[in-house]
Design an enzyme around this catalytic site. Structure first.
Site: not given
Ligand code: THU
Length: 167
Positions: A64, A73, A75, A113, A116
């Site tokens: 982040e 993310c 993935e 998400c 990804c």
């Molecule tokens: N996040 C992921 O790493 N992968 C996903 O498929 C969904 C969301 C992370 C992004 C962000 O750092 C946190 O989860 C909240 O959305």
């Protein structure tokens, strides 16, 4: 008018008994990646581990940023890492987990998400091979999605762009 039904079949496991040693190792690597996530803003840690056709495994976790959209993310971190190191090797599977220990409210597996999903679909399309998606749940629960085609039907691929350039 006609209707079109799109179906997908998922495989649900309650424990690791049906999985090979390599698969269990992949799950453990996704979990250890999750523990190292950098998620100070959402506090939602995600881990992923990607296997290539030769068995190499690349881990990733969400990263982040104070400027929120600059983060990425888990993935995508894992897949981009693997594909940037080995651009000509197929990815065959990805395991994804979240930090269930810190979030007792999550009962079900957490699915990737949309962004990804699109990235996983890109590499399936590039190599014309399915990437198996293991969604890791609480304890030893696993949901297997056989390919991103099941999770992202009507996918947008580079073929649409190539078709446009041929017009
Ligand atoms: N996040 C992921 O790493 N992968 C996903 O498929 C969904 C969301 C992370 C992004 C962000 O750092 C946190 O989860 C909240 O959305």
């Amino acid at each position: 008018m006609k209707t079109v039904k799109i179906e997908c079949t998922l495989e649900m496991h309650d424990n690791y008994s049906a999985f090979s040693e390599e698969e269990v190792k992949l799950f453990q690597l996704a979990k250890s990646a999750c523990d190292k996530a950098y998620a100070p803003y959402s506090n939602f840690r995600v881990g992923a581990a990607v296997v290539l056709e030769d068995g190499q495994i690349f881990q990733g976790n969400n990263q982040e940023n104070a400027a929120y959209p600059s983060g990425l993310c888990a993935e995508r971190v894992a897949l981009f890492y693997a594909m940037s190191m080995h651009p000509n090797k197929k990815a065959t599977a990805i395991a994804i987990t979240v930090d269930y220990k810190s979030h007792p409210q999550f009962q079900d597996v957490v699915a990737p998400c949309g962004g990804c999903r699109q990235v996983i679909a890109e590499y399936e399309h590039k190599f014309n091979n399915d990437i198996k998606i293991y969604l890791l749940g609480r304890e030893e629960k696993v949901c297997i999605v056989p390919s991103m085609k099941a999770m992202l039907p009507l996918v947008f691929t580079g073929d649409m762009l190539h078709a446009m350039h041929q017009e």
